[in-house]
Design a protein around this motif. Structure first.
Motif, PDB file in Angstrom:
ATOM      1  N   THR A  46       7.713   7.494  92.397  1.00 28.59           N
ATOM      2  CA  THR A  46       8.183   7.914  91.072  1.00 28.59           C
ATOM      3  C   THR A  46       9.243   6.969  90.534  1.00 28.59           C
ATOM      4  O   THR A  46       9.630   7.075  89.374  1.00 28.59           O
ATOM      5  N   ARG A  47       9.716   6.048  91.364  1.00 28.08           N
ATOM      6  CA  ARG A  47      10.814   5.176  90.969  1.00 28.08           C
ATOM      7  C   ARG A  47      10.505   3.680  91.052  1.00 28.08           C
ATOM      8  O   ARG A  47      11.191   2.871  90.460  1.00 28.08           O
ATOM      9  N   GLU A  48       9.502   3.327  91.843  1.00 22.14           N
ATOM     10  CA  GLU A  48       9.192   1.914  92.071  1.00 22.14           C
ATOM     11  C   GLU A  48       7.681   1.700  92.042  1.00 22.14           C
ATOM     12  O   GLU A  48       6.921   2.625  92.308  1.00 22.14           O
ATOM     13  N   ALA A  49       7.302   0.476  91.758  1.00 22.55           N
ATOM     14  CA  ALA A  49       5.890   0.103  91.833  1.00 22.55           C
ATOM     15  C   ALA A  49       5.665  -0.663  93.127  1.00 22.55           C
ATOM     16  O   ALA A  49       6.590  -1.260  93.680  1.00 22.55           O
ATOM     17  N   HIS A  50       4.453  -0.622  93.619  1.00 24.16           N
ATOM     18  CA  HIS A  50       4.047  -1.445  94.759  1.00 24.16           C
ATOM     19  C   HIS A  50       4.876  -1.166  96.019  1.00 24.16           C
ATOM     20  O   HIS A  50       5.514  -2.064  96.573  1.00 24.16           O
ATOM     21  N   ARG A  73       0.391  -9.141  94.419  1.00 21.50           N
ATOM     22  CA  ARG A  73       1.001 -10.466  94.557  1.00 21.50           C
ATOM     23  C   ARG A  73       1.046 -10.988  95.991  1.00 21.50           C
ATOM     24  O   ARG A  73       1.179 -12.180  96.202  1.00 21.50           O
ATOM     25  N   ASP A  74       0.977 -10.105  96.965  1.00 24.30           N
ATOM     26  CA  ASP A  74       1.094 -10.522  98.367  1.00 24.30           C
ATOM     27  C   ASP A  74      -0.192 -10.140  99.106  1.00 24.30           C
ATOM     28  O   ASP A  74      -0.426  -8.965  99.387  1.00 24.30           O
ATOM     29  N   THR A  75      -1.010 -11.120  99.419  1.00 23.47           N
ATOM     30  CA  THR A  75      -2.311 -10.844 100.044  1.00 23.47           C
ATOM     31  C   THR A  75      -2.180 -10.259 101.449  1.00 23.47           C
ATOM     32  O   THR A  75      -3.116  -9.664 101.962  1.00 23.47           O
ATOM     33  N   ARG A  76      -1.018 -10.420 102.088  1.00 29.05           N
ATOM     34  CA  ARG A  76      -0.814  -9.868 103.426  1.00 29.05           C
ATOM     35  C   ARG A  76      -0.393  -8.399 103.393  1.00 29.05           C
ATOM     36  O   ARG A  76      -0.522  -7.687 104.382  1.00 29.05           O
ATOM     37  N   ALA A  77       0.137  -7.946 102.269  1.00 26.09           N
ATOM     38  CA  ALA A  77       0.691  -6.592 102.175  1.00 26.09           C
ATOM     39  C   ALA A  77      -0.291  -5.629 101.512  1.00 26.09           C
ATOM     40  O   ALA A  77      -1.209  -6.041 100.793  1.00 26.09           O
ATOM     41  N   LYS A  78      -0.078  -4.374 101.780  1.00 32.51           N
ATOM     42  CA  LYS A  78      -0.832  -3.296 101.134  1.00 32.51           C
ATOM     43  C   LYS A  78       0.150  -2.442 100.336  1.00 32.51           C
ATOM     44  O   LYS A  78       1.301  -2.262 100.728  1.00 32.51           O
ATOM     45  N   VAL A  79      -0.339  -1.913  99.232  1.00 36.23           N
ATOM     46  CA  VAL A  79       0.447  -0.992  98.418  1.00 36.23           C
ATOM     47  C   VAL A  79       0.064   0.419  98.832  1.00 36.23           C
ATOM     48  O   VAL A  79      -1.121   0.761  98.899  1.00 36.23           O
TER      49      VAL A  79
END
Length: 155
Positions: free
Chosen positions: A63-67, A104-110
């Motif tokens: 509710t406060r940040e994206a990704h 933006r980061d191919t190694r990370a997952k949202v």
């Protein structure tokens, strides 16, 4: 010389007269009692305390940040990354959390909470907050100030 039992307090390597005089032991026993009560209200929902903490934390962060990444969630919940990963895997299997590619980061997952996960958050937070209210009622508003002070010291 009198025969002294090794269980006598003067032979025990502590500065405290009783375990109840030791703040660390008291914190342990208090925390154990509180966690037991939280577990009792979460068990019928098929939700562990760690799952609750991560699911509610993720819901709040979303509710406060994206990704929101796994590392961000672990930092927020003050949980080690390996445990966070294992608990998130279970939350994903239950259909309460999804992991999507990071833009933006191919190694990370949202991480995102699913609609079913939101339902679980809506069911579980009032139960846990009721436990908190009852358990800490005698301390009043001083409880939060004390816990914040302890939290600042441990960082």
């Amino acid at each position: 010389m009198a025969d002294r039992s090794p269980t006598m307090s003067e032979d025990f390597p502590t500065e405290f007269d009783t375990p109840q005089d030791n703040p660390g032991f008291l914190l342990w026993t208090i925390t154990s009692r509180w966690q037991r009560q939280v577990r009792q209200v979460l068990d019928p929902l098929n939700l562990t305390h760690a799952q609750f903490v991560l699911l509610a934390s993720l819901g709040w962060l979303c509710t406060r940040e994206a990704h929101i990444t796994q590392i961000r969630l672990a930092d927020h919940a003050q949980m080690d990354p390996m445990t966070t990963s294992q608990v998130l895997r279970t939350l994903e299997q239950k259909g309460w959390v999804t992991r999507l590619p990071h833009p933006r980061d191919t190694r990370a997952k949202v991480l995102q909470v699913t609609p079913e996960g939101h339902t679980m958050i809506e069911q579980s937070i009032p139960l846990v907050e009721a436990v908190d209210r009852a358990f800490f009622a005698e301390l009043g508003p001083e409880a939060v100030a004390l816990f914040k002070k302890l939290d600042q010291r441990s960082s």
